[in-house]
Design a protein around this motif. Structure first.
Motif, PDB file in Angstrom:
ATOM      1  N   GLY A 223       0.314  -0.829  -0.163  1.00  0.00           N
ATOM      2  CA  GLY A 223      -0.463  -0.278   0.222  1.00  0.00           C
ATOM      3  C   GLY A 223       0.683   1.303  -0.124  1.00  0.00           C
ATOM      4  N   LYS A 224       2.218   1.295   0.052  1.00  0.00           N
ATOM      5  CA  LYS A 224       3.182   2.236   0.392  1.00  0.00           C
ATOM      6  C   LYS A 224       2.370   3.839  -0.250  1.00  0.00           C
ATOM      7  CE  LYS A 224       5.625  -0.293  -1.547  1.00  0.00           C
ATOM      8  NZ  LYS A 224       6.799  -0.264  -2.592  1.00  0.00           N
ATOM      9  N   HIS A 225       2.288   2.788  -2.033  1.00  0.00           N
ATOM     10  CA  HIS A 225       2.314   3.680  -2.894  1.00  0.00           C
ATOM     11  C   HIS A 225       1.400   4.862  -2.768  1.00  0.00           C
ATOM     12  CE1 HIS A 225       4.776   1.717  -6.449  1.00  0.00           C
ATOM     13  NE2 HIS A 225       5.425   2.501  -5.891  1.00  0.00           N
ATOM     14  N   CYS A 226       0.495   4.834  -2.278  1.00  0.00           N
ATOM     15  CA  CYS A 226      -0.496   6.327  -1.606  1.00  0.00           C
ATOM     16  C   CYS A 226       0.979   7.182  -1.402  1.00  0.00           C
ATOM     17  CB  CYS A 226      -1.728   5.494  -1.042  1.00  0.00           C
ATOM     18  SG  CYS A 226      -0.248   5.100   0.734  1.00  0.00           S
ATOM     19  N   THR A 242      -4.992   0.289   7.744  1.00  0.00           N
ATOM     20  CA  THR A 242      -3.975  -0.091   8.148  1.00  0.00           C
ATOM     21  C   THR A 242      -3.120  -0.822   7.236  1.00  0.00           C
ATOM     22  OG1 THR A 242      -4.549  -0.613  10.529  1.00  0.00           O
ATOM     23  CG2 THR A 242      -2.269  -2.063   9.510  1.00  0.00           C
ATOM     24  N   LEU A 243      -1.732  -0.124   6.596  1.00  0.00           N
ATOM     25  CA  LEU A 243      -1.176  -0.384   5.671  1.00  0.00           C
ATOM     26  C   LEU A 243       0.977  -1.669   6.341  1.00  0.00           C
ATOM     27  CD1 LEU A 243       0.114   2.470   3.958  1.00  0.00           C
ATOM     28  CD2 LEU A 243      -1.529   1.677   3.261  1.00  0.00           C
ATOM     29  N   GLU A 244       0.121  -2.591   5.766  1.00  0.00           N
ATOM     30  CA  GLU A 244       0.931  -3.865   5.741  1.00  0.00           C
ATOM     31  C   GLU A 244       2.257  -3.409   5.234  1.00  0.00           C
ATOM     32  OE1 GLU A 244      -3.239  -6.678   5.692  1.00  0.00           O
ATOM     33  OE2 GLU A 244      -1.085  -6.544   4.421  1.00  0.00           O
ATOM     34  N   VAL A 245       3.089  -2.974   5.648  1.00  0.00           N
ATOM     35  CA  VAL A 245       4.456  -2.592   4.970  1.00  0.00           C
ATOM     36  C   VAL A 245       5.888  -3.734   5.429  1.00  0.00           C
ATOM     37  CG1 VAL A 245       6.374  -1.202   4.663  1.00  0.00           C
ATOM     38  CG2 VAL A 245       4.074  -0.034   5.058  1.00  0.00           C
ATOM     39  N   CYS A 246       6.391  -4.301   3.724  1.00  0.00           N
ATOM     40  CA  CYS A 246       7.512  -4.749   3.728  1.00  0.00           C
ATOM     41  C   CYS A 246       8.608  -4.118   3.136  1.00  0.00           C
ATOM     42  CB  CYS A 246       6.823  -6.500   3.619  1.00  0.00           C
ATOM     43  SG  CYS A 246       4.865  -6.546   3.877  1.00  0.00           S
ATOM     44  N   LYS A 265       8.035   5.916   7.280  1.00  0.00           N
ATOM     45  CA  LYS A 265       7.663   6.729   8.203  1.00  0.00           C
ATOM     46  C   LYS A 265       7.660   7.537   7.788  1.00  0.00           C
ATOM     47  CE  LYS A 265       9.962   8.887  11.184  1.00  0.00           C
ATOM     48  NZ  LYS A 265       9.312   8.933  13.136  1.00  0.00           N
ATOM     49  N   LYS A 266       7.451   8.527   6.178  1.00  0.00           N
ATOM     50  CA  LYS A 266       6.717   9.614   5.864  1.00  0.00           C
ATOM     51  C   LYS A 266       5.136   9.455   5.722  1.00  0.00           C
ATOM     52  CE  LYS A 266       9.812   9.769   2.578  1.00  0.00           C
ATOM     53  NZ  LYS A 266       9.950   9.908   1.445  1.00  0.00           N
ATOM     54  N   LEU A 267       4.674   7.824   6.146  1.00  0.00           N
ATOM     55  CA  LEU A 267       3.032   7.533   5.781  1.00  0.00           C
ATOM     56  C   LEU A 267       3.227   7.648   7.689  1.00  0.00           C
ATOM     57  CD1 LEU A 267       2.987   5.006   3.452  1.00  0.00           C
ATOM     58  CD2 LEU A 267       1.576   7.175   3.197  1.00  0.00           C
ATOM     59  N   LEU A 268       3.881   7.467   7.729  1.00  0.00           N
ATOM     60  CA  LEU A 268       3.824   7.326   9.928  1.00  0.00           C
ATOM     61  C   LEU A 268       3.203   8.611   9.947  1.00  0.00           C
ATOM     62  CD1 LEU A 268       2.877   5.249  11.777  1.00  0.00           C
ATOM     63  CD2 LEU A 268       5.466   5.434  12.706  1.00  0.00           C
ATOM     64  N   ASP A 269       4.675   9.232  10.127  1.00  0.00           N
ATOM     65  CA  ASP A 269       3.394  10.679  10.579  1.00  0.00           C
ATOM     66  C   ASP A 269       2.764  11.479  10.407  1.00  0.00           C
ATOM     67  OD1 ASP A 269       6.958   9.178  11.637  1.00  0.00           O
ATOM     68  OD2 ASP A 269       7.599  11.537   9.935  1.00  0.00           O
ATOM     69  N   ALA A 270       2.257  10.768   8.621  1.00  0.00           N
ATOM     70  CA  ALA A 270       0.925  11.565   8.150  1.00  0.00           C
ATOM     71  C   ALA A 270       0.100  11.504   8.675  1.00  0.00           C
ATOM     72  CB  ALA A 270       1.411  11.999   6.632  1.00  0.00           C
ATOM     73  N   GLY A 271      -0.177  10.472   9.577  1.00  0.00           N
ATOM     74  CA  GLY A 271      -1.355   9.880  10.505  1.00  0.00           C
ATOM     75  C   GLY A 271      -1.379   8.608   9.398  1.00  0.00           C
ATOM     76  N   VAL A 272      -0.699   8.018   9.117  1.00  0.00           N
ATOM     77  CA  VAL A 272      -1.203   6.640   8.580  1.00  0.00           C
ATOM     78  C   VAL A 272      -0.957   5.363   9.229  1.00  0.00           C
ATOM     79  CG1 VAL A 272      -0.437   5.096   6.653  1.00  0.00           C
ATOM     80  CG2 VAL A 272      -0.878   6.785   5.621  1.00  0.00           C
ATOM     81  N   LYS A 273      -1.611   4.125   9.393  1.00  0.00           N
ATOM     82  CA  LYS A 273      -0.976   3.094  10.379  1.00  0.00           C
ATOM     83  C   LYS A 273      -1.280   2.088   9.555  1.00  0.00           C
ATOM     84  CE  LYS A 273      -5.986   3.242  13.522  1.00  0.00           C
ATOM     85  NZ  LYS A 273      -5.422   5.037  13.570  1.00  0.00           N
ATOM     86  N   VAL A 274       0.976   2.785  10.299  1.00  0.00           N
ATOM     87  CA  VAL A 274       1.195   1.163   9.934  1.00  0.00           C
ATOM     88  C   VAL A 274       2.196   0.805  10.167  1.00  0.00           C
ATOM     89  CG1 VAL A 274       3.903   1.506   8.493  1.00  0.00           C
ATOM     90  CG2 VAL A 274       2.466   3.678   8.311  1.00  0.00           C
ATOM     91  N   THR A 275       2.086  -0.727   9.616  1.00  0.00           N
ATOM     92  CA  THR A 275       2.945  -2.219  10.694  1.00  0.00           C
ATOM     93  C   THR A 275       3.731  -2.389   9.260  1.00  0.00           C
ATOM     94  OG1 THR A 275       0.664  -3.622   9.610  1.00  0.00           O
ATOM     95  CG2 THR A 275       0.848  -2.672  11.498  1.00  0.00           C
ATOM     96  N   LEU A 276       4.424  -3.246  10.629  1.00  0.00           N
ATOM     97  CA  LEU A 276       6.048  -3.571   9.830  1.00  0.00           C
ATOM     98  C   LEU A 276       5.508  -4.948  10.187  1.00  0.00           C
ATOM     99  CD1 LEU A 276       8.989  -0.999  10.683  1.00  0.00           C
ATOM    100  CD2 LEU A 276       8.030  -1.820   8.391  1.00  0.00           C
ATOM    101  N   ASN A 277       6.004  -5.961   8.665  1.00  0.00           N
ATOM    102  CA  ASN A 277       6.081  -6.712   8.368  1.00  0.00           C
ATOM    103  C   ASN A 277       6.880  -7.144   7.471  1.00  0.00           C
ATOM    104  OD1 ASN A 277       3.230  -6.920   9.706  1.00  0.00           O
ATOM    105  ND2 ASN A 277       2.934  -5.361   8.002  1.00  0.00           N
ATOM    106  N   THR A 278       7.184  -9.196   7.423  1.00  0.00           N
ATOM    107  CA  THR A 278       8.212  -9.142   6.404  1.00  0.00           C
ATOM    108  C   THR A 278       7.844 -10.104   5.119  1.00  0.00           C
ATOM    109  OG1 THR A 278       7.558 -11.691   7.996  1.00  0.00           O
ATOM    110  CG2 THR A 278       9.539 -10.615   8.871  1.00  0.00           C
ATOM    111  N   ASP A 279       6.491 -10.127   5.099  1.00  0.00           N
ATOM    112  CA  ASP A 279       6.691 -10.896   3.645  1.00  0.00           C
ATOM    113  C   ASP A 279       7.015 -12.010   3.232  1.00  0.00           C
ATOM    114  OD1 ASP A 279       5.003 -10.836   1.242  1.00  0.00           O
ATOM    115  OD2 ASP A 279       6.436  -8.897  -0.200  1.00  0.00           O
TER     116      ASP A 279
END
Length: 336
Positions: A223-226, A242-246, A265-279
């Motif tokens: 989803g990070k291309h948003c 929520t974005l499942e970022v890998c 990081k910019k998405l998180l700071d902008a207010g997006v609900k970011v998560t980190l995952n392994t894929d």
């Protein structure tokens, strides 16, 4: 321990996360259509370098892996040992996903593939009660007509929801076929209020993220291309998606140029609900600690960001709502 908090991984492909030693053993079975003579050859076929040519080089690694997952006993063993490894890595919640239609080449039905995975999960959670696991069933984007197979996957998801299965997904080569071709699979499903996470906005256009939110997805795989379309990003924020970022798989697949330029990081700071995952833990040769190191050292996240993203993950997990508060309160104690 560098990362003492218990971990959650929401975007975790079962076939891409096989314990290598287990995969190599299964590859020696005469019923498996592979000709692999050494562990080094196995790794060459099933892992990627730090940079691929493109996302399709990465996706090609699933080909030989899927050949190892055509018998119920192999699928169950792979599932068990994969969850076992996750538990030993201090994961307390894991959502693993797989595409049942990929495991029917030698006579298994999709139903049998689902039951084989659920059996592996059940056994692993009995032996490792520190971890809870939910299973996500993936429909597939294919260049050929697989609508009937995808429809069957959706129906199986409805049938097994609450019995180990927690959501539906759509995965594959994004934009190799227009996303609109798959909309009808999810319309009725969404109308029933059933849980959904969809791959979008990875190697595809930002608008795909808005599209799958309209379908009813509450989470988006990658989803990070948003970030590159401010209207789409605002829709992600406004809908609490929520974005499942890998991070590593994005860099390996060249859907982002580098860790340093990754917008997470910019998405998180902008207010997006970011998560980190392994894929795909094994294809990428990583674990969550590796991802957290990259997040802090190269992407710009802080330790407290990592804790917050664990909270984001639990808040958006496909687990019963009444179970989430205890997880979240525990995670809050890890803020520094």
């Amino acid at each position: 321990m560098k990362y003492p908090f218990p971990k959650t991984d929401l975007h975790f492909h079962l076939d891409g996360s096989i314990v290598p030693e287990v995969g190599y053993k299964i590859a020696q079975d005469p019923d498996v259509d592979l000709d692999i003579h050494s562990f080094e050859e196995y790794l060459h076929l099933t892992t990627v370098p730090r940079l691929c040519t493109d996302v399709f080089e990465y996706l090609a690694k699933f080909g030989p892996i899927v050949k190892m997952m055509q018998k119920k006993e192999h699928i169950t063993e792979i599932t068990y040992t994969t969850v076992e490894r996750a538990a030993k890595q201090n994961l307390w919640y894991l959502e693993l996903r797989f595409a049942p239609q990929k495991h029917t080449e030698k006579g298994l039905s999709q139903r049998e593939a689902v039951e084989a995975v659920l059996e592996g999960v059940r056994r692993a959670m009995e032996d490792y009660p520190s971890i809870k696991v939910g299973v996500i069933l993936c429909c597939m984007i294919e260049t050929f007509d697989n609508h009937a197979a995808n429809k069957e996957t959706v129906e199986l998801c409805e049938e097994y929801l609450g019995k180990g299965v927690v959501a539906i997904d759509l995965a594959g080569g994004e934009d190799s076929v227009p996303m609109s071709h798959y909309a009808d699979l999810f319309v009725e499903y969404h109308q029933k209020g059933l849980p959904m996470t969809i791959h979008a906005g990875d190697n595809g256009i930002p608008q795909n993220v808005a599209t799958v939110i309209d379908w009813g997805a509450t989470r988006v795989g990658h989803g990070k291309h948003c970030w590159y379309d401010k209207e789409v990003m605002q829709k992600v924020i406004d809908t609490n998606t929520t974005l499942e970022v890998c991070l590593t798989s994005n860099v390996q697949c060249r859907t982002e140029d580098s860790y340093e330029s990754h917008p997470a990081k910019k998405l998180l700071d902008a207010g997006v609900k970011v998560t980190l995952n392994t894929d795909n833990m094994s294809i990428s040769q990583i674990d969550l600690d590796y991802e957290y190191d990259r997040a802090i050292e190269q992407v710009g996240f802080t330790y407290n960001d990592l804790v917050q993203m664990q909270i984001n993950a639990i808040a958006s997990a496909f687990m019963p709502e009444e179970e989430k508060s205890a997880y979240i309160e525990k995670l809050k104690t890890y803020f520094r």
